[in-house]
Design a protein around this motif. Structure first.
Motif, PDB file in Angstrom:
ATOM      1  N   ARG A 183       0.830  -1.206   0.000  1.00 18.54           N
ATOM      2  CA  ARG A 183       0.000   0.000   0.000  1.00 18.54           C
ATOM      3  C   ARG A 183       0.863   1.255   0.000  1.00 18.54           C
ATOM      4  NH1 ARG A 183      -4.040   2.392  -2.231  1.00 18.54           N
ATOM      5  NH2 ARG A 183      -4.948   4.050  -0.967  1.00 18.54           N
ATOM      6  N   ILE A 184       1.940   1.260   0.777  1.00 22.92           N
ATOM      7  CA  ILE A 184       2.839   2.422   0.799  1.00 22.92           C
ATOM      8  C   ILE A 184       3.418   2.672  -0.586  1.00 22.92           C
ATOM      9  CG2 ILE A 184       5.022   3.322   1.702  1.00 22.92           C
ATOM     10  CD1 ILE A 184       4.406   1.791   4.313  1.00 22.92           C
ATOM     11  N   VAL A 185       3.863   1.610  -1.245  1.00 24.25           N
ATOM     12  CA  VAL A 185       4.440   1.765  -2.580  1.00 24.25           C
ATOM     13  C   VAL A 185       3.395   2.268  -3.568  1.00 24.25           C
ATOM     14  CG1 VAL A 185       5.516   0.539  -4.513  1.00 24.25           C
ATOM     15  CG2 VAL A 185       6.266   0.091  -2.166  1.00 24.25           C
ATOM     16  N   ASP A 186       2.167   1.768  -3.461  1.00 20.30           N
ATOM     17  CA  ASP A 186       1.093   2.245  -4.338  1.00 20.30           C
ATOM     18  C   ASP A 186       0.808   3.729  -4.117  1.00 20.30           C
ATOM     19  OD1 ASP A 186       0.800  -0.188  -5.515  1.00 20.30           O
ATOM     20  OD2 ASP A 186      -1.135  -0.672  -4.616  1.00 20.30           O
ATOM     21  N   ILE A 187       0.831   4.170  -2.860  1.00 16.68           N
ATOM     22  CA  ILE A 187       0.588   5.588  -2.560  1.00 16.68           C
ATOM     23  C   ILE A 187       1.688   6.451  -3.176  1.00 16.68           C
ATOM     24  CG2 ILE A 187       0.512   7.306  -0.706  1.00 16.68           C
ATOM     25  CD1 ILE A 187      -0.823   5.117   1.041  1.00 16.68           C
ATOM     26  N   ILE A 188       2.929   6.026  -3.032  1.00  7.40           N
ATOM     27  CA  ILE A 188       4.050   6.773  -3.613  1.00  7.40           C
ATOM     28  C   ILE A 188       3.939   6.792  -5.136  1.00  7.40           C
ATOM     29  CG2 ILE A 188       6.555   6.816  -3.929  1.00  7.40           C
ATOM     30  CD1 ILE A 188       6.756   5.489  -1.126  1.00  7.40           C
ATOM     31  N   GLY A 189       3.695   5.625  -5.725  1.00  5.23           N
ATOM     32  CA  GLY A 189       3.607   5.547  -7.179  1.00  5.23           C
ATOM     33  C   GLY A 189       2.494   6.403  -7.731  1.00  5.23           C
ATOM     34  N   THR A 190       1.345   6.400  -7.078  1.00  3.10           N
ATOM     35  CA  THR A 190       0.205   7.188  -7.551  1.00  3.10           C
ATOM     36  C   THR A 190       0.474   8.682  -7.407  1.00  3.10           C
ATOM     37  OG1 THR A 190      -1.322   5.418  -6.971  1.00  3.10           O
ATOM     38  CG2 THR A 190      -2.256   7.612  -7.225  1.00  3.10           C
ATOM     39  N   GLU A 191       1.103   9.068  -6.326  1.00  4.86           N
ATOM     40  CA  GLU A 191       1.383  10.491  -6.093  1.00  4.86           C
ATOM     41  C   GLU A 191       2.311  11.062  -7.151  1.00  4.86           C
ATOM     42  OE1 GLU A 191       1.528  14.279  -4.325  1.00  4.86           O
ATOM     43  OE2 GLU A 191       0.105  12.626  -4.119  1.00  4.86           O
TER      44      GLU A 191
END
Length: 241
Positions: A183-191
């Motif tokens: 989830r952390i990686v997805d948040i970074i990638g999306t941002e």
């Protein structure tokens, strides 16, 4: 950072499948992963499916399936079909994204860029990261059945590189579980990159701590607070049972 790319050898590809077999049965199954991500097409190679259907492998099993893979399945031409698009588009765009968005955040993340990134191509669909140190890191690109889409490949490479950056200073330091990590990686990638979201890892709990603001100011502190609160919650729930 120097980026290189090559196909796995037959032995390397087999050993990767063998490690995935173990990780699949001990960890990945419970998060909804299927075996098709890690192997040549199970439909065309039922003996590989047979292997993954077994939770425990004997030495005889390992020898049998390894010989079958290395002598009946492995073909280096399967693993070089995307060399041109990777070298002409994906890797240059990946370097631009890293330099523009991620390098300025290294201080907030207590992270460092490795001196060398090696992309190893193998069977399956998707990617993973491996062998992380200040000197060298690896991305395992499971590309034999990957969609022929350069933007999807780019997003995959960036996703795995974010994993590499935060693995030691965030994930290992605070013992972040697999689903929170994704989830952390997805948040970074999306941002920063408009990356895809893995719906199975959406977590309102993680989202309270890992925000666009904390990504830029103190990701390490946000992850520490998240895990302190999570561990306290787990302890409370255990006491109430």
């Amino acid at each position: 950072m120097r980026i290189t790319m090559r196909p796995m050898t037959a032995d390397e590809a087999w050993n990767f499948i063998l490690r995935r077999h173990h990780y699949f049965h001990t960890e990945l199954k419970k998060f909804g992963y299927g075996i098709s991500s890690f192997v040549p097409s199970p439909k065309n190679n039922p003996i590989i499916k047979e292997m993954f259907d077994k939770e425990k492998l004997t030495d005889e099993d390992i020898e049998k399936y390894g010989n079958f893979f290395k002598h009946k399945i492995y073909n280096v031409n399967d693993l070089i079909k995307y060399d041109d698009v990777m070298k002409s588009y994906v890797i240059p765009m990946m370097e631009r994204g890293i330099n523009k968005f991620l390098i300025p955040l290294l201080k907030s993340w207590n992270a460092t860029i490795p001196n060398e990134l090696e992309i190893l191509c193998t069977y399956g669909q998707g990617a993973a990261y491996s062998s992380i140190s200040d000197k060298k890191a690896q991305i395992i690109f499971r590309m034999s059945r990957y969609p022929d889409n350069q933007e999807t490949m780019l997003n995959t490479m960036l996703h795995e590189f974010i994993h590499i950056l935060i693995q030691k200073p965030i994930i290992e330091k605070y013992n972040v579980p697999h689903n929170f990590k994704e989830r952390i990686v997805d948040i970074i990638g999306t941002e920063f990159f408009g990356d895809h979201i893995q719906e199975r890892f959406i977590s309102p709990f993680v989202d309270k701590y890992i925000t666009p603001e904390t990504l830029k100011t103190d990701l390490s502190g946000a992850a520490a607070k998240m895990m302190t609160d999570y561990n306290a919650l787990q302890q409370k729930q255990a006491q109430e049972r």
